[in-house]
Scaffold this motif. Structure first.
Motif, PDB file in Angstrom:
ATOM      1  N   SER A 157     -24.650  29.492 -27.127  1.00  0.00           N
ATOM      2  CA  SER A 157     -24.750  30.335 -25.937  1.00  0.00           C
ATOM      3  C   SER A 157     -23.432  31.053 -25.672  1.00  0.00           C
ATOM      4  O   SER A 157     -23.415  32.111 -25.053  1.00  0.00           O
ATOM      5  CB  SER A 157     -25.182  29.509 -24.733  1.00  0.00           C
ATOM      6  OG  SER A 157     -24.169  28.615 -24.395  1.00  0.00           O
ATOM      7  N   VAL A 158     -22.310  30.497 -26.125  1.00  0.00           N
ATOM      8  CA  VAL A 158     -21.038  31.222 -26.018  1.00  0.00           C
ATOM      9  C   VAL A 158     -21.023  32.388 -27.005  1.00  0.00           C
ATOM     10  O   VAL A 158     -20.643  33.512 -26.660  1.00  0.00           O
ATOM     11  CB  VAL A 158     -19.845  30.283 -26.294  1.00  0.00           C
ATOM     12  CG1 VAL A 158     -18.593  31.096 -26.611  1.00  0.00           C
ATOM     13  CG2 VAL A 158     -19.596  29.378 -25.108  1.00  0.00           C
ATOM     14  N   LEU A 159     -21.485  32.124 -28.231  1.00  0.00           N
ATOM     15  CA  LEU A 159     -21.376  33.151 -29.277  1.00  0.00           C
ATOM     16  C   LEU A 159     -22.302  34.331 -29.050  1.00  0.00           C
ATOM     17  O   LEU A 159     -21.962  35.471 -29.366  1.00  0.00           O
ATOM     18  CB  LEU A 159     -21.644  32.518 -30.658  1.00  0.00           C
ATOM     19  CG  LEU A 159     -20.589  31.510 -31.101  1.00  0.00           C
ATOM     20  CD1 LEU A 159     -20.950  30.908 -32.445  1.00  0.00           C
ATOM     21  CD2 LEU A 159     -19.214  32.195 -31.170  1.00  0.00           C
ATOM     22  N   LEU A 201     -22.259  25.968 -27.942  1.00  0.00           N
ATOM     23  CA  LEU A 201     -21.567  26.862 -28.873  1.00  0.00           C
ATOM     24  C   LEU A 201     -22.330  28.174 -29.042  1.00  0.00           C
ATOM     25  O   LEU A 201     -21.777  29.270 -28.937  1.00  0.00           O
ATOM     26  CB  LEU A 201     -21.470  26.164 -30.238  1.00  0.00           C
ATOM     27  CG  LEU A 201     -20.235  26.510 -31.068  1.00  0.00           C
ATOM     28  CD1 LEU A 201     -18.994  26.030 -30.347  1.00  0.00           C
ATOM     29  CD2 LEU A 201     -20.318  25.885 -32.446  1.00  0.00           C
ATOM     30  N   SER A 205     -18.257  37.993 -25.108  1.00  0.00           N
ATOM     31  CA  SER A 205     -17.657  36.660 -25.102  1.00  0.00           C
ATOM     32  C   SER A 205     -17.083  36.332 -26.483  1.00  0.00           C
ATOM     33  O   SER A 205     -17.460  36.911 -27.493  1.00  0.00           O
ATOM     34  CB  SER A 205     -18.730  35.636 -24.743  1.00  0.00           C
ATOM     35  OG  SER A 205     -18.339  34.354 -25.167  1.00  0.00           O
ATOM     36  N   SER A 206     -16.147  35.440 -26.527  1.00  0.00           N
ATOM     37  CA  SER A 206     -15.630  34.960 -27.805  1.00  0.00           C
ATOM     38  C   SER A 206     -15.255  33.502 -27.647  1.00  0.00           C
ATOM     39  O   SER A 206     -14.941  33.054 -26.545  1.00  0.00           O
ATOM     40  CB  SER A 206     -14.397  35.762 -28.214  1.00  0.00           C
ATOM     41  OG  SER A 206     -13.303  35.347 -27.422  1.00  0.00           O
ATOM     42  N   LEU A 207     -15.316  32.766 -28.744  1.00  0.00           N
ATOM     43  CA  LEU A 207     -15.009  31.348 -28.681  1.00  0.00           C
ATOM     44  C   LEU A 207     -13.584  31.133 -28.189  1.00  0.00           C
ATOM     45  O   LEU A 207     -13.297  30.170 -27.458  1.00  0.00           O
ATOM     46  CB  LEU A 207     -15.192  30.739 -30.075  1.00  0.00           C
ATOM     47  CG  LEU A 207     -15.374  29.227 -30.087  1.00  0.00           C
ATOM     48  CD1 LEU A 207     -16.549  28.826 -29.232  1.00  0.00           C
ATOM     49  CD2 LEU A 207     -15.557  28.721 -31.495  1.00  0.00           C
ATOM     50  N   ALA A 208     -12.656  32.062 -28.570  1.00  0.00           N
ATOM     51  CA  ALA A 208     -11.250  31.902 -28.203  1.00  0.00           C
ATOM     52  C   ALA A 208     -11.068  31.794 -26.692  1.00  0.00           C
ATOM     53  O   ALA A 208     -10.173  31.107 -26.201  1.00  0.00           O
ATOM     54  CB  ALA A 208     -10.440  33.069 -28.756  1.00  0.00           C
ATOM     55  N   PHE A 216     -12.645  30.176 -24.729  1.00  0.00           N
ATOM     56  CA  PHE A 216     -12.976  28.846 -24.227  1.00  0.00           C
ATOM     57  C   PHE A 216     -12.059  27.762 -24.768  1.00  0.00           C
ATOM     58  O   PHE A 216     -12.291  26.589 -24.532  1.00  0.00           O
ATOM     59  CB  PHE A 216     -14.434  28.506 -24.570  1.00  0.00           C
ATOM     60  CG  PHE A 216     -15.402  29.270 -23.739  1.00  0.00           C
ATOM     61  CD1 PHE A 216     -15.784  28.776 -22.501  1.00  0.00           C
ATOM     62  CD2 PHE A 216     -15.892  30.496 -24.148  1.00  0.00           C
ATOM     63  CE1 PHE A 216     -16.658  29.482 -21.714  1.00  0.00           C
ATOM     64  CE2 PHE A 216     -16.763  31.210 -23.363  1.00  0.00           C
ATOM     65  CZ  PHE A 216     -17.147  30.708 -22.141  1.00  0.00           C
ATOM     66  N   VAL A 217     -11.068  28.176 -25.570  1.00  0.00           N
ATOM     67  CA  VAL A 217     -10.163  27.176 -26.135  1.00  0.00           C
ATOM     68  C   VAL A 217      -8.809  27.292 -25.451  1.00  0.00           C
ATOM     69  O   VAL A 217      -8.185  28.346 -25.446  1.00  0.00           O
ATOM     70  CB  VAL A 217      -9.990  27.373 -27.656  1.00  0.00           C
ATOM     71  CG1 VAL A 217      -8.960  26.395 -28.189  1.00  0.00           C
ATOM     72  CG2 VAL A 217     -11.325  27.195 -28.353  1.00  0.00           C
ATOM     73  N   TYR A 242     -14.226  21.750 -19.041  1.00  0.00           N
ATOM     74  CA  TYR A 242     -13.948  20.634 -19.954  1.00  0.00           C
ATOM     75  C   TYR A 242     -14.323  19.296 -19.307  1.00  0.00           C
ATOM     76  O   TYR A 242     -14.914  18.427 -19.945  1.00  0.00           O
ATOM     77  CB  TYR A 242     -12.460  20.615 -20.329  1.00  0.00           C
ATOM     78  CG  TYR A 242     -12.036  21.653 -21.339  1.00  0.00           C
ATOM     79  CD1 TYR A 242     -12.923  22.583 -21.852  1.00  0.00           C
ATOM     80  CD2 TYR A 242     -10.721  21.696 -21.804  1.00  0.00           C
ATOM     81  CE1 TYR A 242     -12.517  23.524 -22.778  1.00  0.00           C
ATOM     82  CE2 TYR A 242     -10.308  22.642 -22.744  1.00  0.00           C
ATOM     83  CZ  TYR A 242     -11.221  23.558 -23.227  1.00  0.00           C
ATOM     84  OH  TYR A 242     -10.819  24.480 -24.140  1.00  0.00           O
ATOM     85  N   MET A 293     -19.362  28.552 -17.691  1.00  0.00           N
ATOM     86  CA  MET A 293     -19.203  29.356 -18.904  1.00  0.00           C
ATOM     87  C   MET A 293     -19.416  30.829 -18.598  1.00  0.00           C
ATOM     88  O   MET A 293     -18.646  31.695 -19.037  1.00  0.00           O
ATOM     89  CB  MET A 293     -20.172  28.869 -19.979  1.00  0.00           C
ATOM     90  CG  MET A 293     -19.681  27.577 -20.653  1.00  0.00           C
ATOM     91  SD  MET A 293     -20.966  26.736 -21.641  1.00  0.00           S
ATOM     92  CE  MET A 293     -21.570  28.098 -22.599  1.00  0.00           C
TER      93      MET A 293
END
Lengths: 255, 255, 255, 255, 255
Positions: free
Chosen positions: D19-21, D17, D26-29, D31-32, D192, E164
């Motif tokens: 390392s994504v932020l 989490l 980058s944004s969490l969105a 990855f969803v 995933y 990622m």
């Protein structure tokens, strides 16, 4: 009928179908390519044809049917039947079992009871019955092995198809517009191979292994039961011994 | 002749050929590249030459012939012959088998009967025959292992060839027109390696294993039969014991 | 000398060399990169240095020599020698073997005969000789394992080198002309790793395993022979028993 | 509660989490993607549904709970209890154990003591208890196998999803701006699948194996203890024998 | 100190470092990325935390120290000590060994001698000592298994990190200049995972296995020696038997 097999297949197929249909810019037609299907499915079948004897290949459809309609006998009912036979043999003599033969559905139990009634030697009964178990186990192993082999060759022929598609595409790069669709078609065989292997063949092989193991357990119980009957053992002791093969919930331990 | 091997090979080759010919913009010529073939086939053979003794390599052609024209003896016929010999030995004495020796085709059966007629000690007969079985099994294992090894090194040299092609192509990127065809040629070795491994070597190894197992079963029956004859066992008991090795359909159980 | 090892290496190297030289636009120089070689060969050796004790690494050159000049004793000659010793021991007593000790080349046979002449207890002879066989087998296993480990780490360090090359190249993309050659150099380590593994280390490990197995067979025959001599068995029976270890063509069965 | 399982999961999830932020741009969105999640998780569950019987699937949630709240009995406490029972049986006779039955929590120990009190034959006690151990071991093996199977199919369906995404993207290359985001979405299923396999399923399977092995050790100690009590062995000897199963630090060797 | 471990690590690290420094256009800074390191190392540790019990994780640093400073006892010295104890026990009685207990460094030898002096039954001595060997072997297996597990999850989290990075990069393709560096950073996690696995964890696991095997050999010799002393065997026979465990060069065979 094996609900889990059917539900699993439907769920997997539905998920893939829906995710194709809801994707923006996608259409089902983009995923249908008959020659790709022939290379993957036909290639995997050809490799299995070389790897396995002809008879094994002919049994594939009936093996596949077993995944949906398994006919493994129930361990608990089999034990109950064996114990009731032991009681009859104890009370009325082993020859009295001859009248019970018509009740028996399972040909393996029938063969064992028939030999016991005929007064066959205990050692020979065991040799014949264990020989039969080994033969069935070997046949099950071939069925499972064939599914695993299909599941191993399907991705390999998927890759072969993709390589062929890439070579064709790379040799015709005059029209840049055709590169994308060319690669898309090339990738379809890899997709087919992965689906054939991971949604069909490999899970099928796993479940065949599970059914085979359960059937072997039942047959093992039958051998122990018939030998116990032939030796005139106490039905109570037979019941206690065989019931250790059942899961605890199904057991009725006469303390 | 083993129909399945021949049909599998023809089916696999035909599928790949047809899918090349019907693909738009493709030609068979785009898939033929002699140096690529030499790297993959030659490289895999070179690696096997290092991995295996020289004698094993020389046996490869005769091993391959066995895939099309297997000569494994029939289990059922062998059991019938052994039972008939047991009857002769019981009726006329073991020496009477000397006249039967000319009828015997299988040199393994001949060796066993000869030793029994010569009055060789039972333990020594078993040691000699089992030593022979182990030697044949070891030879079969080498044949199967060589096919598996070829099937393992062929994709490796396919990858080596593709890497070499890519390095050459990437070093000559002045002409953008040549990039596509250059990569196409580079990918041909990977394609060759995958086909050689998955349509030829690995399925060949599987079938060799299947034939080996069947031959070992027949030889096991011969050992048990010869020992039984040498000890003067009842031919009926011998038949019952050996017939447990047959699939149920082929069995004629004298109850 | 092991012709197959030498021919296999020459054939493999020649094929790769020729296919580089005949490829249009290619040159041998494009495939030579000293730092790449250091990363792959040095990295694999470093990993083996961590994985194995120091002594095993020092034996690598002599292990490699064995692939070209194997010195496994011949099974047939060893059996003939053991049988002749059994005859001497039977005729002139076991002490007469002392004069034969000078003829013996193989130190393992020498040790066994010496113990038998010294009147050592049979059980102790077997324990000492089997202990020695196990020690040799363990040493062989380390040699084979080291080759397999090199063959496993070489492609891994090939991939590490390629990743490093790609990262460098991707960080310097100002000059588009340099991208192609940069990737070409990056791929060289993967190529080196694949060749080191598939043309050298893994086939070497296979052949070491083959020689080890053959040497163990000869030593097993020696143990059985020495024990048989020590117990004063009939030389004819010894010959019959040991000859079951030979392939049928080499056997001379005294019926 | 198993701290290591919880901490490991939190640590792994937090690392990914964060390392994504912190990554620029980058944004969490990004990855969803719900359909991607359905393909990977649903596909893996569908494949397991085919591979496993229905009952095994229903036990998955309770199996997962065991990873956080294991209820394996303590080996040391179990040995102490068995030794105290042996002392009671020695001093007051085996029937005196009937009063102790209420103290016993573990149903396996209870079953064993009950049979010993009932005067059941030692051989039958052992058969029943070992049958129960085997049944539990088989159930544990199914739980572990299901986690491993999920961990094997998750990356496979990740790859299937990525292939589908690539095929859709390659068929719609009119808008060059959409290529990058299209590939990004395609790669999400592979991501995933890798996370589901390497952060959840495979480590879960490893820990289930660890707990199963520890529980089997405790049950083995119980079987040995009950049989020893039933035979009236000296409690001191029983303690010495069972304490060899404990790590040295936990042992109190009465010299 | 284990020179090979240290030299291997230094050699491997130096090779990678130098090849980075001498590459044109490269700098060490391009290979340092803290978040990438956290994802790979932290992710692998998190997965191991889930897979293994907490205690095993805490032992990792001491396990790693053993790779550099192994403390396995010497087989040859241990055998010499056991033989000298056997001589004392033969000459002066087993109780005389009590004075020797202070000389003994190895707690395993001490435990054995103490039990022999105390007149413990031979069977119980063997059970206790073998129980201890099994416990140590199980502990070693956990240490080795943890290293292998780290070596299996490190490349997996390397791939997760690269996926990622690629997804982030592909979602931000507005600036073509950033594509190259973006991919370079994405590849760093794969590089870290490969190095952590192939230069550290997997070779570490191999060497731990080697040390464990050697320690088990020494302990096996101790068990045989103590039992031999307890039974009052001839010290010469004990020496001959134990010396078969030594490599031939270290042996002094009293003929």
């Amino acid at each position: 009928m094996d609900i889990a097999t059917a539900v699993g297949l439907l769920l997997g197929a539905a998920l893939l179908l829906i995710s194709v249909l809801i994707a923006p810019g996608s259409s089902l037609a983009a995923f249908v390519d008959v020659p790709s299907g022939l290379v993957v499915v036909g290639g995997a079948i050809a490799a299995c044809g070389i790897a396995y004897p002809f008879g094994a290949l002919l049994r594939t459809p009936s093996v596949t049917m077993k995944l949906f309609f398994p006919k493994a006998p129930e361990l608990k009912a089999t034990i109950a039947q064996l114990v009731s036979f032991a009681e009859v043999a104890r009370r009325d003599g082993i020859l009295a079992l001859e009248n019970k033969l018509d009740e028996v559905q399972d040909p393996f139990v029938k063969m064992g009871v028939q030999m016991a009634v005929d007064g066959t030697d205990g050692e020979l009964i065991e040799a014949v019955m264990r020989g039969e178990i080994e033969a069935v186990a070997a046949r099950h192993k071939v069925g499972k092995g064939l599914m695993e082999t299909l599941g191993r060759y399907a991705p390999a022929f998927g890759m072969i198809g993709t390589l062929m598609g890439l070579i064709i595409m790379l040799g015709n790069m005059d029209d840049p517009e055709a590169i994308g669709p060319g690669m898309a078609v090339a990738l379809i065989t890899t997709l087919y191979g992965a689906i054939m292997s991971n949604l069909f063949c490999l899970p099928f092989a796993d479940k065949l292994g599970y059914y085979s193991k359960r059937e072997m357990e039942v047959r093992e119980a039958v051998v122990r039961g018939i030998l116990s009957i032939q030796e005139g053992d106490n039905p109570r002791v037979l019941e206690q011994k065989l019931s250790t093969m059942l899961p605890q919930a199904d057991r009725t331990l006469a303390a």
